[in-house]
Scaffold this motif. Structure first.
Motif, PDB file in Angstrom:
ATOM      1  N   UNK A 165       0.819  -1.215   0.000  1.00  0.00           N
ATOM      2  CA  UNK A 165       0.000   0.000   0.000  1.00  0.00           C
ATOM      3  C   UNK A 165       0.857   1.272   0.000  1.00  0.00           C
ATOM      4  N   UNK A 166       2.031   1.188   0.625  1.00  0.00           N
ATOM      5  CA  UNK A 166       2.922   2.358   0.658  1.00  0.00           C
ATOM      6  C   UNK A 166       3.330   2.725  -0.777  1.00  0.00           C
ATOM      7  N   UNK A 167       3.581   1.705  -1.598  1.00  0.00           N
ATOM      8  CA  UNK A 167       3.974   1.951  -2.996  1.00  0.00           C
ATOM      9  C   UNK A 167       2.813   2.556  -3.781  1.00  0.00           C
ATOM     10  N   UNK A 168       1.601   2.083  -3.479  1.00  0.00           N
ATOM     11  CA  UNK A 168       0.420   2.643  -4.161  1.00  0.00           C
ATOM     12  C   UNK A 168       0.314   4.133  -3.847  1.00  0.00           C
ATOM     13  N   UNK A 169       0.515   4.469  -2.578  1.00  0.00           N
ATOM     14  CA  UNK A 169       0.437   5.883  -2.212  1.00  0.00           C
ATOM     15  C   UNK A 169       1.589   6.689  -2.801  1.00  0.00           C
ATOM     16  N   UNK A 170       2.752   6.033  -2.955  1.00  0.00           N
ATOM     17  CA  UNK A 170       3.876   6.735  -3.595  1.00  0.00           C
ATOM     18  C   UNK A 170       3.478   7.143  -5.011  1.00  0.00           C
ATOM     19  N   UNK A 171       2.811   6.234  -5.709  1.00  0.00           N
ATOM     20  CA  UNK A 171       2.346   6.532  -7.072  1.00  0.00           C
ATOM     21  C   UNK A 171       1.346   7.692  -7.039  1.00  0.00           C
ATOM     22  N   UNK A 172       0.444   7.655  -6.060  1.00  0.00           N
ATOM     23  CA  UNK A 172      -0.585   8.695  -5.964  1.00  0.00           C
ATOM     24  C   UNK A 172       0.029  10.050  -5.612  1.00  0.00           C
ATOM     25  N   UNK A 173       0.956  10.048  -4.658  1.00  0.00           N
ATOM     26  CA  UNK A 173       1.602  11.317  -4.287  1.00  0.00           C
ATOM     27  C   UNK A 173       2.376  11.882  -5.465  1.00  0.00           C
ATOM     28  N   UNK A 174       3.054  10.995  -6.176  1.00  0.00           N
ATOM     29  CA  UNK A 174       3.840  11.444  -7.319  1.00  0.00           C
ATOM     30  C   UNK A 174       2.931  12.033  -8.406  1.00  0.00           C
ATOM     31  N   UNK A 175       1.784  11.378  -8.587  1.00  0.00           N
ATOM     32  CA  UNK A 175       0.801  11.875  -9.561  1.00  0.00           C
ATOM     33  C   UNK A 175       0.326  13.267  -9.150  1.00  0.00           C
ATOM     34  N   UNK A 176       0.059  13.415  -7.853  1.00  0.00           N
ATOM     35  CA  UNK A 176      -0.399  14.695  -7.311  1.00  0.00           C
ATOM     36  C   UNK A 176       0.664  15.774  -7.518  1.00  0.00           C
ATOM     37  N   UNK A 177       1.902  15.454  -7.094  1.00  0.00           N
ATOM     38  CA  UNK A 177       2.989  16.437  -7.219  1.00  0.00           C
ATOM     39  C   UNK A 177       3.227  16.820  -8.668  1.00  0.00           C
ATOM     40  N   UNK A 178       3.257  15.817  -9.528  1.00  0.00           N
ATOM     41  CA  UNK A 178       3.602  16.100 -10.926  1.00  0.00           C
ATOM     42  C   UNK A 178       2.546  16.965 -11.600  1.00  0.00           C
ATOM     43  N   UNK A 179       1.278  16.780 -11.225  1.00  0.00           N
ATOM     44  CA  UNK A 179       0.240  17.625 -11.817  1.00  0.00           C
ATOM     45  C   UNK A 179       0.439  19.091 -11.432  1.00  0.00           C
ATOM     46  N   UNK A 180       0.807  19.308 -10.182  1.00  0.00           N
ATOM     47  CA  UNK A 180       1.036  20.694  -9.742  1.00  0.00           C
ATOM     48  C   UNK A 180       2.319  21.254 -10.329  1.00  0.00           C
ATOM     49  N   UNK A 181       3.364  20.407 -10.352  1.00  0.00           N
ATOM     50  CA  UNK A 181       4.647  20.884 -10.929  1.00  0.00           C
ATOM     51  C   UNK A 181       4.446  21.220 -12.409  1.00  0.00           C
ATOM     52  N   UNK A 182       3.715  20.355 -13.112  1.00  0.00           N
ATOM     53  CA  UNK A 182       3.492  20.599 -14.544  1.00  0.00           C
ATOM     54  C   UNK A 182       2.799  21.930 -14.759  1.00  0.00           C
ATOM     55  N   UNK A 183       1.770  22.182 -13.960  1.00  0.00           N
ATOM     56  CA  UNK A 183       1.027  23.418 -14.157  1.00  0.00           C
ATOM     57  C   UNK A 183       1.884  24.632 -13.811  1.00  0.00           C
ATOM     58  N   UNK A 184       2.618  24.564 -12.689  1.00  0.00           N
ATOM     59  CA  UNK A 184       3.426  25.723 -12.287  1.00  0.00           C
ATOM     60  C   UNK A 184       4.610  25.928 -13.233  1.00  0.00           C
ATOM     61  N   UNK A 185       5.318  24.827 -13.525  1.00  0.00           N
ATOM     62  CA  UNK A 185       6.451  24.942 -14.446  1.00  0.00           C
ATOM     63  C   UNK A 185       5.984  25.270 -15.864  1.00  0.00           C
ATOM     64  N   UNK A 186       4.834  24.704 -16.196  1.00  0.00           N
ATOM     65  CA  UNK A 186       4.275  24.952 -17.526  1.00  0.00           C
ATOM     66  C   UNK A 186       4.046  26.440 -17.746  1.00  0.00           C
ATOM     67  N   UNK A 187       3.569  27.103 -16.695  1.00  0.00           N
ATOM     68  CA  UNK A 187       3.337  28.553 -16.808  1.00  0.00           C
ATOM     69  C   UNK A 187       4.665  29.295 -16.938  1.00  0.00           C
ATOM     70  N   UNK A 188       5.656  28.829 -16.167  1.00  0.00           N
ATOM     71  CA  UNK A 188       6.950  29.511 -16.188  1.00  0.00           C
ATOM     72  C   UNK A 188       7.726  29.227 -17.475  1.00  0.00           C
ATOM     73  N   UNK A 189       7.591  28.002 -17.969  1.00  0.00           N
ATOM     74  CA  UNK A 189       8.428  27.601 -19.114  1.00  0.00           C
ATOM     75  C   UNK A 189       7.641  27.459 -20.411  1.00  0.00           C
ATOM     76  N   UNK A 190       6.527  28.169 -20.475  1.00  0.00           N
ATOM     77  CA  UNK A 190       5.667  27.965 -21.648  1.00  0.00           C
ATOM     78  C   UNK A 190       6.373  28.295 -22.964  1.00  0.00           C
ATOM     79  N   UNK A 191       7.213  29.340 -22.947  1.00  0.00           N
ATOM     80  CA  UNK A 191       7.894  29.722 -24.183  1.00  0.00           C
ATOM     81  C   UNK A 191       8.899  28.674 -24.666  1.00  0.00           C
ATOM     82  N   UNK A 192       9.871  28.269 -23.793  1.00  0.00           N
ATOM     83  CA  UNK A 192      10.819  27.250 -24.278  1.00  0.00           C
ATOM     84  C   UNK A 192      10.146  25.918 -24.615  1.00  0.00           C
ATOM     85  N   UNK A 193       9.096  25.558 -23.840  1.00  0.00           N
ATOM     86  CA  UNK A 193       8.403  24.294 -24.128  1.00  0.00           C
ATOM     87  C   UNK A 193       7.712  24.362 -25.486  1.00  0.00           C
ATOM     88  N   UNK A 194       7.120  25.513 -25.768  1.00  0.00           N
ATOM     89  CA  UNK A 194       6.430  25.670 -27.058  1.00  0.00           C
ATOM     90  C   UNK A 194       7.432  25.599 -28.213  1.00  0.00           C
TER      91      UNK A 194
END
Lengths: 505, 160
Positions: free
Chosen positions: A358-387
């Protein structure tokens, strides 16, 4: 929530935030962002490429990396849709309906801000629903026996065949081919060799790594080369972006009811195998346009047309993990490759994963949670180079991806024959893509074959011994009815539509 | 009459080629499965018989649709696409050969250089820089960071 689940969630959070594990979600998110911002590539290609690299890693690191791959995949594909009118993936096509008109009206930053906020918040809601359902999923996984698992595998396959692609027959045939290919090699019960045709390479069966690398990474590269496009997006420059990110973020709270409804739509659709992000996005878009008082702006740059699909598509990730983790039934290609990666690391979804790991399942869930927020925040900051990634010349990207794919295939077992296998499946994947054969049922059948074969054998053995009565189990009967529905409903609906169309004419 | 039949079947083949290939594979596997013991054979036979039946249905549907559709030759665009696919496969074969002979890191870097210089028409320096960078990244990623040995190829052990 029971105390064991809560304990596992907290223990897992402490691990995720500890050094060096925190690096995995960060690195995974960045890679997923690069791949999803690159038209022609997708997170499944990235996951397939990552399996051989991560083969020797500990399962926690793998869970964190793959969770980030799932979470970081959707949003950046929408950025290229909004900026260039070219969706990073098919699922992002819905975002361009209103996102691109907003860019043309000088509101690109507003659209991107709205997409980033609704994407991060939508995924959070989807994850909350997933976490809330974990105690129920544990009970279900423990209560189900071989007969139920067998019917779940059959139901999952027929569901995919019915919903993915344009033909139920093609979908079922592809699933049949997937099951048949998975039976190459030693029979686990008798140790007899099946379908090896005297080739030593096939004795242990087809390895999932070269198959995934071929079907997703190489097939996409072959398609990219065959398309003859000079750059990935067909454009050479990123256009000027106007508008305000803050205004875009605010719009999510201004239309909070729509955001909540769209997120729930995404989670529910994600939990049904075979219905991908694209469907979740389009249904949420349809819901937004149908429930709006003023529909005239939809398709001409309405912010709600960006908000609803983005929230639904990201909330879907949480929903898609429900059948994958609880039952071992992947919802789509991404979760199928994830399932393959889990299996290679000795992790079996279902009862074992939800009780002992179960700890591994939650690791996957936490990572999913973190990555969604990181993507949105970094996406806003790095929209030009990513595009700008989508303006890179195809000819410079192709050799790098090809080299990574072939290296990945060879590295896994140190056999050059695995590279040949990947190339074979790359060509097959390309042909399937070109000739309208969905690759999803084939891949998911390959992943589900052990579940199907083992439980079919066990069920019949238990039935023979009089230990179970297949026909008196309510879950089995329910799933059987759903399977019959999967097979015949699309044809019935099609007939009904053509009959109605005929009557109108 | 032969010409008429050829005309009718010509557009079917490109679209139905994959269905035919799947059908041939599934039929062959079904045939071979009869040599297996009963315990090992019955599940594959069940799956394959079902798959063959579905593929036959699909093939008949494709043949019927092709008969109903107006005939037309292959478009120049489709022809160009096919040539590019063959071209891509030839390059991939070169990559496999280079990896087999020289190992994955050096083989990948050499392939990347050759592609950029002769396929993409990049300058020598740019091609060298990208290819060298790729080889270095692969070595750093696998050998230094993850401690995984890269496939060494068949040529180096012979030279030693």
């Amino acid at each position: 929530m029971d105390s064991m689940v809560l304990e596992a969630a907290l223990e897992s959070l402490a691990l995720v935030l500890s050094w060096p594990y925190i690096l995995y979600p960060l690195a995974g998110t960045l890679l997923a962002m690069v791949f999803s911002a690159t038209p022609g590539l997708n997170s499944s290609s990235l996951m397939a490429l990552a399996i051989p690299v991560t083969y020797a890693w500990d399962p926690l690191a793998v869970m964190l990396l793959f969770g980030a791959f799932v979470g970081g995949a959707t949003f950046m594909g929408s950025v290229t849709a909004m900026l260039f009118n070219i969706p990073g993936k098919a699922q992002n096509a819905v975002t361009l309906l209103d996102g691109y008109p907003m860019t043309e009206q000088g509101q690109a930053k507003t659209a991107i801000g709205c997409a980033a906020a609704s994407s991060a918040l939508g995924s959070t809601l989807g994850i909350f629903i997933l976490v809330a359902l974990i105690p129920l999923m544990r009970q279900a996984a423990i209560a189900l026996g071989p007969a139920e698992y067998l019917m779940l595998a059959i139901w999952g396959l027929t569901m995919l065949a019915a919903l993915v692609g344009n033909s139920v027959i093609k979908g079922l045939a592809a699933a049949g081919m997937g099951l048949a290919l998975a039976m190459v090699g030693y029979d686990p019960r008798t140790a007899e060799q099946r379908f090896t045709f005297g080739l030593e390479y096939l004795h242990d069966g087809l390895s999932l790594v070269p198959v995934f690398l071929g079907l997703f990474a190489l097939a996409e590269v072959i398609d990219l080369v065959a398309s003859g496009r000079e750059t990935l997006s067909g454009r050479l420059r990123v256009q000027h972006m106007g508008g305000s990110v803050t205004e875009g973020v605010r719009s999510v709270f201004r239309h909070f009811g729509l955001f909540l409804r769209s997120s729930v739509i995404g989670t529910v659709i994600g939990a049904i195998p075979g219905i991908g992000s694209a469907v979740a996005g389009f249904i949420a878009y349809g819901h937004a346009s149908q429930t709006a008082r003023d529909r005239s702006r939809f398709g001409h740059g309405d912010i709600r047309g960006v908000l609803a699909p983005e929230a639904a598509m990201d909330a879907k990730d949480g929903g898609a993990l429900i059948p994958t983790l609880a039952l071992g039934i992947p919802g789509g290609t991404g979760t199928a490759v994830l399932l393959g990666a889990l299996t290679l690391h000795g992790l079996t979804p279902g009862r074992e994963l939800l009780t002992e790991n179960l700890v591994l399942v939650f690791a996957l869930i936490w990572s999913l949670f973190l990555s969604n927020w990181i993507t949105s925040l970094l996406g806003l900051a790095l929209v030009n180079p990513m595009a700008r990634l989508s303006t890179i010349r195809t000819s410079r990207m192709v050799p790098i991806i090809l080299a990574m794919a072939v290296l990945g295939a060879v590295q896994y077992r140190g056999q050059i024959a695995d590279a040949a296998c990947a190339v074979f499946f790359g060509l097959l994947g390309y042909l399937m893509k070109r000739l309208d054969w969905s690759r999803i049922p084939l891949v998911i059948a390959l992943a589900l074959a052990p579940l199907f074969e083992t439980n079919l054998h066990l069920t019949l053995r238990l039935q023979e011994l009089g230990r179970i009565d297949f026909w008196s189990r309510p879950v089995v009967i329910g799933l059987l009815l759903l399977t019959i529905g999967n097979l015949f409903l699309p044809a019935l609906v099609g007939r009904l539509r053509s009959y109605r169309g005929g009557r109108r004419q | 009459m032969t010409v008429g039949r050829k005309r009718r079947l010509a557009p079917v083949l490109p679209g139905s080629g994959l269905t035919l290939a799947f059908l041939a594979t599934a039929s062959l596997m079904l045939w071979v499965s009869f040599d297996l013991s009963r315990t090992s054979a019955w599940i594959p036979q069940l799956v394959l018989a079902f798959t063959v039946m579905l593929l036959l249905l699909q093939l008949s549907a494709e043949l019927l649709a092709a008969r109903a559709a107006p005939t037309g030759g292959e478009t120049p665009a489709a022809g160009g696409r096919g040539a590019r696919v063959v071209h891509a496969l030839a390059w991939i074969s070169l990559l496999m050969l280079a990896s087999w002979l020289l190992g994955t890191a050096l083989g990948s870097a050499l392939f990347c250089f050759a592609w950029l210089r002769w396929h993409a028409g990049d300058r020598w320096l740019v091609s060298l820089a990208i290819a060298g960078g790729l080889g270095l990244v692969l070595w750093l990623l696998f050998v230094v960071l993850f401690g995984v040995g890269l496939y060494a190829g068949v040529l180096w052990p012979l030279l030693r």
